[in-house]
Design a protein around this motif. Sequence first.
Motif, PDB file in Angstrom:
ATOM      1  N   MET A   1      58.510  43.917  17.947  1.00 37.13           N
ATOM      2  CA  MET A   1      57.104  43.697  17.647  1.00 37.13           C
ATOM      3  C   MET A   1      56.439  45.040  17.381  1.00 37.13           C
ATOM      4  SD  MET A   1      54.084  42.119  20.000  1.00 37.13           S
ATOM      5  CE  MET A   1      54.216  40.486  19.356  1.00 37.13           C
ATOM      6  N   THR A   2      55.692  45.074  16.317  1.00 33.99           N
ATOM      7  CA  THR A   2      54.977  46.288  15.957  1.00 33.99           C
ATOM      8  C   THR A   2      53.592  46.259  16.591  1.00 33.99           C
ATOM      9  OG1 THR A   2      56.131  46.335  13.859  1.00 33.99           O
ATOM     10  CG2 THR A   2      54.152  47.678  14.036  1.00 33.99           C
ATOM     11  N   VAL A   3      53.283  47.342  17.288  1.00 30.37           N
ATOM     12  CA  VAL A   3      51.969  47.470  17.895  1.00 30.37           C
ATOM     13  C   VAL A   3      51.098  48.279  16.940  1.00 30.37           C
ATOM     14  CG1 VAL A   3      50.678  48.386  19.845  1.00 30.37           C
ATOM     15  CG2 VAL A   3      52.922  47.354  20.216  1.00 30.37           C
ATOM     16  N   GLU A   4      50.015  47.686  16.525  1.00 33.67           N
ATOM     17  CA  GLU A   4      49.096  48.368  15.623  1.00 33.67           C
ATOM     18  C   GLU A   4      48.066  49.123  16.452  1.00 33.67           C
ATOM     19  OE1 GLU A   4      47.488  45.775  12.625  1.00 33.67           O
ATOM     20  OE2 GLU A   4      49.399  44.697  12.458  1.00 33.67           O
ATOM     21  N   LEU A   5      48.201  50.444  16.467  1.00 30.75           N
ATOM     22  CA  LEU A   5      47.279  51.257  17.258  1.00 30.75           C
ATOM     23  C   LEU A   5      45.849  51.104  16.785  1.00 30.75           C
ATOM     24  CD1 LEU A   5      49.372  54.482  17.932  1.00 30.75           C
ATOM     25  CD2 LEU A   5      49.040  52.473  19.389  1.00 30.75           C
ATOM     26  N   GLU A   6      45.686  50.793  15.502  1.00 29.58           N
ATOM     27  CA  GLU A   6      44.351  50.551  14.966  1.00 29.58           C
ATOM     28  C   GLU A   6      43.703  49.355  15.675  1.00 29.58           C
ATOM     29  OE1 GLU A   6      42.921  49.352  10.611  1.00 29.58           O
ATOM     30  OE2 GLU A   6      44.079  51.217  10.676  1.00 29.58           O
ATOM     31  N   ARG A   7      44.500  48.297  15.896  1.00 31.97           N
ATOM     32  CA  ARG A   7      43.982  47.109  16.584  1.00 31.97           C
ATOM     33  C   ARG A   7      43.688  47.429  18.051  1.00 31.97           C
ATOM     34  NH1 ARG A   7      40.637  43.669  17.548  1.00 31.97           N
ATOM     35  NH2 ARG A   7      41.303  41.804  18.645  1.00 31.97           N
ATOM     36  N   ILE A   8      44.543  48.226  18.685  1.00 33.50           N
ATOM     37  CA  ILE A   8      44.307  48.633  20.068  1.00 33.50           C
ATOM     38  C   ILE A   8      43.000  49.407  20.148  1.00 33.50           C
ATOM     39  CG2 ILE A   8      45.195  49.992  22.022  1.00 33.50           C
ATOM     40  CD1 ILE A   8      46.826  47.416  21.300  1.00 33.50           C
ATOM     41  N   ASN A   9      42.779  50.298  19.205  1.00 35.35           N
ATOM     42  CA  ASN A   9      41.529  51.070  19.184  1.00 35.35           C
ATOM     43  C   ASN A   9      40.321  50.163  18.994  1.00 35.35           C
ATOM     44  OD1 ASN A   9      42.535  53.646  19.687  1.00 35.35           O
ATOM     45  ND2 ASN A   9      43.097  53.934  17.535  1.00 35.35           N
ATOM     46  N   GLU A  10      40.452  49.135  18.169  1.00 34.14           N
ATOM     47  CA  GLU A  10      39.336  48.191  17.988  1.00 34.14           C
ATOM     48  C   GLU A  10      38.994  47.514  19.318  1.00 34.14           C
ATOM     49  OE1 GLU A  10      40.463  45.369  14.977  1.00 34.14           O
ATOM     50  OE2 GLU A  10      40.534  46.904  13.404  1.00 34.14           O
ATOM     51  N   ILE A  11      40.022  47.114  20.052  1.00 38.04           N
ATOM     52  CA  ILE A  11      39.788  46.472  21.355  1.00 38.04           C
ATOM     53  C   ILE A  11      39.102  47.447  22.298  1.00 38.04           C
ATOM     54  CG2 ILE A  11      40.947  45.552  23.409  1.00 38.04           C
ATOM     55  CD1 ILE A  11      43.079  44.367  21.442  1.00 38.04           C
ATOM     56  N   ILE A  12      39.604  48.653  22.366  1.00 36.04           N
ATOM     57  CA  ILE A  12      39.015  49.666  23.252  1.00 36.04           C
ATOM     58  C   ILE A  12      37.571  49.951  22.846  1.00 36.04           C
ATOM     59  CG2 ILE A  12      39.170  52.083  23.984  1.00 36.04           C
ATOM     60  CD1 ILE A  12      42.275  51.746  23.666  1.00 36.04           C
ATOM     61  N   ASP A  13      37.328  50.041  21.549  1.00 34.30           N
ATOM     62  CA  ASP A  13      35.977  50.327  21.054  1.00 34.30           C
ATOM     63  C   ASP A  13      34.984  49.218  21.398  1.00 34.30           C
ATOM     64  OD1 ASP A  13      36.829  52.749  20.052  1.00 34.30           O
ATOM     65  OD2 ASP A  13      37.101  52.001  17.995  1.00 34.30           O
ATOM     66  N   CYS A  14      35.465  47.992  21.508  1.00 36.24           N
ATOM     67  CA  CYS A  14      34.578  46.886  21.901  1.00 36.24           C
ATOM     68  C   CYS A  14      33.957  47.132  23.275  1.00 36.24           C
ATOM     69  CB  CYS A  14      35.345  45.565  21.932  1.00 36.24           C
ATOM     70  SG  CYS A  14      35.708  44.905  20.307  1.00 36.24           S
ATOM     71  N   TYR A  15      34.605  47.946  24.071  1.00 40.24           N
ATOM     72  CA  TYR A  15      34.135  48.245  25.420  1.00 40.24           C
ATOM     73  C   TYR A  15      33.618  49.680  25.534  1.00 40.24           C
ATOM     74  CZ  TYR A  15      36.366  43.873  26.643  1.00 40.24           C
ATOM     75  OH  TYR A  15      36.712  42.548  26.708  1.00 40.24           O
ATOM     76  N   GLY A  16      33.362  50.302  24.398  1.00 40.18           N
ATOM     77  CA  GLY A  16      32.806  51.647  24.415  1.00 40.18           C
ATOM     78  C   GLY A  16      33.768  52.695  24.954  1.00 40.18           C
ATOM     79  N   ALA A  17      35.048  52.382  24.991  1.00 41.24           N
ATOM     80  CA  ALA A  17      36.074  53.308  25.493  1.00 41.24           C
ATOM     81  C   ALA A  17      35.706  53.835  26.878  1.00 41.24           C
ATOM     82  CB  ALA A  17      36.327  54.443  24.505  1.00 41.24           C
ATOM     83  N   GLU A  18      35.131  52.965  27.694  1.00 40.90           N
ATOM     84  CA  GLU A  18      34.716  53.361  29.048  1.00 40.90           C
ATOM     85  C   GLU A  18      35.749  52.944  30.081  1.00 40.90           C
ATOM     86  OE1 GLU A  18      30.684  52.543  30.156  1.00 40.90           O
ATOM     87  OE2 GLU A  18      30.055  52.515  28.042  1.00 40.90           O
ATOM     88  N   ARG A  19      36.026  53.864  30.982  1.00 38.88           N
ATOM     89  CA  ARG A  19      37.029  53.665  32.032  1.00 38.88           C
ATOM     90  C   ARG A  19      36.740  52.424  32.871  1.00 38.88           C
ATOM     91  NH1 ARG A  19      38.684  58.434  36.163  1.00 38.88           N
ATOM     92  NH2 ARG A  19      40.318  57.299  37.263  1.00 38.88           N
ATOM     93  N   MET A  20      35.483  52.147  33.127  1.00 43.72           N
ATOM     94  CA  MET A  20      35.128  51.013  33.986  1.00 43.72           C
ATOM     95  C   MET A  20      35.520  49.663  33.372  1.00 43.72           C
ATOM     96  SD  MET A  20      31.013  51.002  33.649  1.00 43.72           S
ATOM     97  CE  MET A  20      30.316  49.502  33.025  1.00 43.72           C
ATOM     98  N   HIS A  21      35.859  49.644  32.085  1.00 42.75           N
ATOM     99  CA  HIS A  21      36.253  48.418  31.399  1.00 42.75           C
ATOM    100  C   HIS A  21      37.769  48.325  31.190  1.00 42.75           C
ATOM    101  CE1 HIS A  21      32.113  47.342  30.730  1.00 42.75           C
ATOM    102  NE2 HIS A  21      31.882  48.501  30.136  1.00 42.75           N
ATOM    103  N   ALA A  22      38.516  49.166  31.876  1.00 41.65           N
ATOM    104  CA  ALA A  22      39.970  49.225  31.667  1.00 41.65           C
ATOM    105  C   ALA A  22      40.631  47.858  31.871  1.00 41.65           C
ATOM    106  CB  ALA A  22      40.597  50.270  32.585  1.00 41.65           C
TER     107      ALA A  22
END
Length: 182
Positions: A1-22
């Motif tokens: 399975m290929t992991v698309e880092l772009e998609r991972i970044n989109e998910i992280i960005d939805c939470y403002g890349a904040e540690r409290m949303h890990a």
Amino acid sequence: MTVELERINEIIDCYGAERMHALAILQDIQREYSFLPREALEQTAERLGVPKGEIYRMATFFKAFSLHPKGKYVFKVCLGTACHVLGGPRILESLERELGIRAGETTDDGMFSLEAVRCLGACALGPVVVVNEEPYAHTTPDRAVKLVRRLTTSEGEPAVGPPDEATASGSAADQSGATPAG
């Protein structure tokens, strides 16, 4: 399975890349991939500015997370007190025999994963088996095996849901004989 880092970044960005949303970020990644790929965990740690070990601790502490790919169909067999007394262990054993795997494993073809869970909160409907979030009430070992066989033979179709109108309302058994609890 290929992991698309772009998609991972989109998910992280939805939470403002904040540690409290890990935790929420990991939940969304698992929802996307059905497990937590190593590359996604590493990207999450990097983007949140936390050590990889912290993200791996979360991923391994919570039973809801998996570091290994799950099957297309995930069978969860309830072994809580009521389901245990009503035959949950026999259902699990029959599924292990039918699938050729043990609880916690996935078939080689990636079709089925089998999990033993402590309680699904549906004691009055026991024994309960949940397949991809669809609960089946008053299941027997024979009905569970028939459900596996039905899913195997109907590959390519939406097979987990009830096959007819009566079953969708919960008023009749599906072809496997197990009754959806909804």
